[in-house]
Motif scaffolding. Structure first.
Motif, PDB file in Angstrom:
ATOM      1  N   ARG A  98       0.827  -1.199   0.000  1.00 38.83           N
ATOM      2  CA  ARG A  98       0.000   0.000   0.000  1.00 38.83           C
ATOM      3  C   ARG A  98       0.863   1.252   0.000  1.00 38.83           C
ATOM      4  NH1 ARG A  98      -4.557  -1.721   4.524  1.00 38.83           N
ATOM      5  NH2 ARG A  98      -5.322  -3.584   3.429  1.00 38.83           N
ATOM      6  N   PHE A  99       0.250   2.331  -0.434  1.00 39.16           N
ATOM      7  CA  PHE A  99       0.979   3.590  -0.538  1.00 39.16           C
ATOM      8  C   PHE A  99       1.140   4.214   0.849  1.00 39.16           C
ATOM      9  CE2 PHE A  99       1.898   7.874  -2.051  1.00 39.16           C
ATOM     10  CZ  PHE A  99       2.699   7.593  -3.143  1.00 39.16           C
ATOM     11  N   ARG A 100       2.204   4.999   1.014  1.00 40.89           N
ATOM     12  CA  ARG A 100       2.487   5.602   2.319  1.00 40.89           C
ATOM     13  C   ARG A 100       1.505   6.732   2.632  1.00 40.89           C
ATOM     14  NH1 ARG A 100       7.909   7.902   3.123  1.00 40.89           N
ATOM     15  NH2 ARG A 100       7.422   9.008   1.218  1.00 40.89           N
ATOM     16  N   VAL A 101       1.162   6.838   3.907  1.00 44.84           N
ATOM     17  CA  VAL A 101       0.270   7.907   4.366  1.00 44.84           C
ATOM     18  C   VAL A 101       0.902   8.583   5.572  1.00 44.84           C
ATOM     19  CG1 VAL A 101      -1.794   6.694   3.582  1.00 44.84           C
ATOM     20  CG2 VAL A 101      -1.010   6.418   5.945  1.00 44.84           C
ATOM     21  N   CYS A 102       0.490   9.813   5.818  1.00 41.21           N
ATOM     22  CA  CYS A 102       0.887  10.519   7.029  1.00 41.21           C
ATOM     23  C   CYS A 102      -0.308  10.536   7.973  1.00 41.21           C
ATOM     24  CB  CYS A 102       1.337  11.952   6.711  1.00 41.21           C
ATOM     25  SG  CYS A 102       1.800  12.888   8.197  1.00 41.21           S
ATOM     26  N   GLN A 103      -0.146   9.871   9.091  1.00 36.25           N
ATOM     27  CA  GLN A 103      -1.240   9.789  10.055  1.00 36.25           C
ATOM     28  C   GLN A 103      -1.532  11.139  10.701  1.00 36.25           C
ATOM     29  OE1 GLN A 103      -3.037   7.126  10.636  1.00 36.25           O
ATOM     30  NE2 GLN A 103      -1.856   5.520   9.612  1.00 36.25           N
ATOM     31  N   THR A 104      -0.537  12.029  10.711  1.00 34.46           N
ATOM     32  CA  THR A 104      -0.714  13.342  11.336  1.00 34.46           C
ATOM     33  C   THR A 104      -1.397  14.323  10.393  1.00 34.46           C
ATOM     34  OG1 THR A 104       1.277  12.988  12.669  1.00 34.46           O
ATOM     35  CG2 THR A 104       0.468  15.259  12.480  1.00 34.46           C
ATOM     36  N   CYS A 105      -0.865  14.426   9.173  1.00 35.98           N
ATOM     37  CA  CYS A 105      -1.410  15.381   8.196  1.00 35.98           C
ATOM     38  C   CYS A 105      -2.659  14.854   7.497  1.00 35.98           C
ATOM     39  CB  CYS A 105      -0.355  15.716   7.148  1.00 35.98           C
ATOM     40  SG  CYS A 105       1.099  16.580   7.787  1.00 35.98           S
ATOM     41  N   LYS A 106      -2.854  13.532   7.533  1.00 35.55           N
ATOM     42  CA  LYS A 106      -3.962  12.886   6.814  1.00 35.55           C
ATOM     43  C   LYS A 106      -3.840  13.144   5.306  1.00 35.55           C
ATOM     44  CE  LYS A 106      -6.031  11.536  10.622  1.00 35.55           C
ATOM     45  NZ  LYS A 106      -5.087  12.088  11.617  1.00 35.55           N
ATOM     46  N   PHE A 107      -2.627  12.940   4.800  1.00 36.71           N
ATOM     47  CA  PHE A 107      -2.345  13.097   3.375  1.00 36.71           C
ATOM     48  C   PHE A 107      -1.514  11.910   2.895  1.00 36.71           C
ATOM     49  CE2 PHE A 107      -3.981  17.284   3.457  1.00 36.71           C
ATOM     50  CZ  PHE A 107      -3.993  17.795   2.163  1.00 36.71           C
ATOM     51  N   TRP A 108      -1.636  11.619   1.605  1.00 35.44           N
ATOM     52  CA  TRP A 108      -0.761  10.629   0.988  1.00 35.44           C
ATOM     53  C   TRP A 108       0.649  11.200   0.891  1.00 35.44           C
ATOM     54  CZ3 TRP A 108      -2.924   6.025   0.682  1.00 35.44           C
ATOM     55  CH2 TRP A 108      -4.320   5.930   0.508  1.00 35.44           C
ATOM     56  N   LYS A 109       1.646  10.333   1.073  1.00 40.72           N
ATOM     57  CA  LYS A 109       3.045  10.779   1.085  1.00 40.72           C
ATOM     58  C   LYS A 109       3.754  10.313  -0.192  1.00 40.72           C
ATOM     59  CE  LYS A 109       5.383  10.291   4.899  1.00 40.72           C
ATOM     60  NZ  LYS A 109       5.959   9.700   6.140  1.00 40.72           N
ATOM     61  N   PRO A 110       4.125  11.256  -1.069  1.00 43.53           N
ATOM     62  CA  PRO A 110       4.860  10.887  -2.280  1.00 43.53           C
ATOM     63  C   PRO A 110       6.276  10.409  -1.955  1.00 43.53           C
ATOM     64  CG  PRO A 110       3.834  13.064  -2.486  1.00 43.53           C
ATOM     65  CD  PRO A 110       3.759  12.673  -1.035  1.00 43.53           C
ATOM     66  N   SER A 117       8.413  17.075  12.353  1.00 40.67           N
ATOM     67  CA  SER A 117       7.726  17.334  13.613  1.00 40.67           C
ATOM     68  C   SER A 117       7.883  18.783  14.069  1.00 40.67           C
ATOM     69  CB  SER A 117       8.266  16.397  14.705  1.00 40.67           C
ATOM     70  OG  SER A 117       9.666  16.557  14.850  1.00 40.67           O
ATOM     71  N   THR A 118       8.944  19.456  13.592  1.00 41.81           N
ATOM     72  CA  THR A 118       9.144  20.861  13.959  1.00 41.81           C
ATOM     73  C   THR A 118       8.212  21.769  13.159  1.00 41.81           C
ATOM     74  OG1 THR A 118      11.470  20.408  14.450  1.00 41.81           O
ATOM     75  CG2 THR A 118      10.834  22.723  14.166  1.00 41.81           C
ATOM     76  N   CYS A 119       8.155  21.545  11.858  1.00 39.13           N
ATOM     77  CA  CYS A 119       7.263  22.337  10.989  1.00 39.13           C
ATOM     78  C   CYS A 119       5.811  21.894  11.115  1.00 39.13           C
ATOM     79  CB  CYS A 119       7.698  22.218   9.531  1.00 39.13           C
ATOM     80  SG  CYS A 119       9.322  22.937   9.172  1.00 39.13           S
ATOM     81  N   GLU A 120       5.595  20.674  11.642  1.00 34.98           N
ATOM     82  CA  GLU A 120       4.266  20.095  11.832  1.00 34.98           C
ATOM     83  C   GLU A 120       3.537  19.926  10.502  1.00 34.98           C
ATOM     84  OE1 GLU A 120       2.321  22.601  14.667  1.00 34.98           O
ATOM     85  OE2 GLU A 120       3.336  21.670  16.371  1.00 34.98           O
ATOM     86  N   ARG A 121       4.259  19.459   9.513  1.00 34.93           N
ATOM     87  CA  ARG A 121       3.656  19.159   8.216  1.00 34.93           C
ATOM     88  C   ARG A 121       4.609  18.267   7.436  1.00 34.93           C
ATOM     89  NH1 ARG A 121       4.871  24.254   4.244  1.00 34.93           N
ATOM     90  NH2 ARG A 121       6.852  24.871   5.189  1.00 34.93           N
ATOM     91  N   CYS A 122       4.085  17.629   6.403  1.00 32.85           N
ATOM     92  CA  CYS A 122       4.907  16.815   5.520  1.00 32.85           C
ATOM     93  C   CYS A 122       5.655  17.726   4.548  1.00 32.85           C
ATOM     94  CB  CYS A 122       4.044  15.827   4.753  1.00 32.85           C
ATOM     95  SG  CYS A 122       3.467  14.440   5.765  1.00 32.85           S
ATOM     96  N   ILE A 123       6.881  17.318   4.185  1.00 32.33           N
ATOM     97  CA  ILE A 123       7.740  18.113   3.321  1.00 32.33           C
ATOM     98  C   ILE A 123       8.117  17.298   2.094  1.00 32.33           C
ATOM     99  CG2 ILE A 123       9.916  19.372   3.156  1.00 32.33           C
ATOM    100  CD1 ILE A 123       7.908  20.601   5.114  1.00 32.33           C
ATOM    101  N   LEU A 124       7.940  17.885   0.916  1.00 32.66           N
ATOM    102  CA  LEU A 124       8.306  17.212  -0.324  1.00 32.66           C
ATOM    103  C   LEU A 124       9.829  17.158  -0.473  1.00 32.66           C
ATOM    104  CD1 LEU A 124       5.722  18.835  -2.778  1.00 32.66           C
ATOM    105  CD2 LEU A 124       5.649  16.522  -1.802  1.00 32.66           C
ATOM    106  N   LYS A 125      10.331  15.975  -0.813  1.00 29.61           N
ATOM    107  CA  LYS A 125      11.770  15.736  -0.964  1.00 29.61           C
ATOM    108  C   LYS A 125      12.526  16.360   0.224  1.00 29.61           C
ATOM    109  CE  LYS A 125      15.699  16.095  -4.116  1.00 29.61           C
ATOM    110  NZ  LYS A 125      16.308  16.845  -5.248  1.00 29.61           N
ATOM    111  N   MET A 126      12.105  15.989   1.400  1.00 29.14           N
ATOM    112  CA  MET A 126      12.713  16.582   2.603  1.00 29.14           C
ATOM    113  C   MET A 126      14.178  16.167   2.731  1.00 29.14           C
ATOM    114  SD  MET A 126      11.584  16.239   6.576  1.00 29.14           S
ATOM    115  CE  MET A 126      12.609  16.904   7.876  1.00 29.14           C
ATOM    116  N   ASP A 127      15.044  17.159   2.900  1.00 32.24           N
ATOM    117  CA  ASP A 127      16.453  16.884   3.160  1.00 32.24           C
ATOM    118  C   ASP A 127      16.726  16.960   4.660  1.00 32.24           C
ATOM    119  OD1 ASP A 127      19.270  16.715   1.666  1.00 32.24           O
ATOM    120  OD2 ASP A 127      19.500  18.000   3.430  1.00 32.24           O
TER     121      ASP A 127
END
Length: 325
Positions: A98-110, A117-127
């Motif tokens: 199954r595809f990855r999900v973020c339980q906190t943001c309630k969004f699909w994770k590419p 956890s600091t920004c409190e959101r998912c980040i695209l291509k997070m470094d």
């Protein structure tokens, strides 16, 4: 805006202004006009790229409404699926297919997306999350971050050379025999030394990661890719799997920094990004994958698992999913 967000920006700005002021007012070994112009150019472009990183931001799947999860329970039951345009080009799925999900943001994770956890959101291509920006470095601002590092490194090295020469000339001429040392030059020399060493090390590490097309998070994920490959194929890969390596350092550099010298030098969006502005390409939702057999094998496995999941999913869920896209 919180103190933790304001402080690094204010501190960085003050540091640039202070070093600039001391440089143009205290350095005497070079013509003042040359020092003024050079310092002005380097400080301006360094500060511009710094705030470009902050203003543009890293990008987040939360910016794409069609990636929002409607019902987390349906996701867990396998009856709600992400948009097919995402799964067809994605590699990093879970072990159950199954595809990855973020339980906190309630969004699909590419691919390459992680929750900060600091920004409190998912980040695209997070470094990584950078405290000097009070923000993450990700897909949209990575190019400007690299340029900031390089320009700031050049500036700090240049200031260090000027102050070192200034102090050397003063000592060599015996100035210490009849006057006190210029405390401002000495302070600037110490600051320049510390920053130069730090910037050289961090710039080297970051550029090295760039030409490998690998984020800091992915550097620690090599073992996982090897383990997944071995589970699926019954044997370990012949070498470490860098799934997003495009085959050469030059190709990896151009993928982020652009195709021309102008794009490399100036903090502007790449022509590739501009050409794709009306599509989903170059938005950080999916990426080109290495043509190496291990990487292509993982991609084929991911695609096969996605098709299998969709085939086993009730038609009503799929219709809803496609309509949502």
């Amino acid at each position: 805006m919180s103190f933790t967000s304001i402080f690094p920006k204010a501190f960085t700005t003050i540091l640039f202004i202070w070093t600039y002021y001391i440089t143009i007012t205290q350095i005497t070994i070079c013509p003042h006009k040359f020092v003024f112009i050079t310092a002005s150019v380097l400080v301006l472009i360094s500060m511009y790229t710094y705030f470009r990183v902050v203003v543009v931001g890293p990008g987040s799947p939360l910016d794409f409404p069609d990636l929002a999860i409607r019902n987390m329970e349906d996701v867990e039951n396998g009856t709600e699926l992400p948009p097919e345009y995402l799964t067809k080009k994605s590699l990093t799925i879970k072990h159950d297919g199954r595809f990855r999900v973020c339980q906190t943001c309630k969004f699909w994770k590419p691919d390459r997306c992680h929750h900060c956890s600091t920004c409190e959101r998912c980040i695209l291509k997070m470094d990584h999350h950078c405290p000097w920006f009070a923000d993450c470095i990700g897909f949209l601002n990575q190019k400007f971050f690299i340029q900031f590092l390089l320009y700031t490194t050049v500036y700090s090295v240049w200031v260090f050379i000027l102050t070192s020469t200034e102090l050397y000339v003063w000592f060599h001429a015996g100035g210490f025999e009849y006057e006190f040392i210029n405390i401002r030059i000495l302070q600037l020399w110490i600051v320049a030394l510390v920053i130069t060493i730090s910037m050289l090390v961090f710039s080297w590490f970051t550029v090295r990661q760039l030409v490998m097309n690998q984020t800091t998070n992915e550097m620690y994920g090599v073992r996982r890719y090897r383990r997944e490959f071995q589970i699926r194929h019954g044997m370990p890969p012949s070498s470490d799997i860098n799934v997003f390596d495009l085959g050469s350092s030059a190709a990896n550099w151009r993928d982020v920094m652009g195709d021309t010298w102008v794009e490399w030098l100036l903090p502007i969006k790449t022509s590739k990004y501009k050409r794709s502005r009306n599509t989903r390409d170059e938005k950080g939702l999916y990426f080109d994958v290495s043509q190496s057999p291990p990487s292509q094998g993982l991609l084929q496995d991911a695609d096969l698992q996605d098709r299998l999941v969709r085939r086993l999913t009730p038609r009503s869920s799929l219709d809803t999913d496609f309509h949502h896209v």
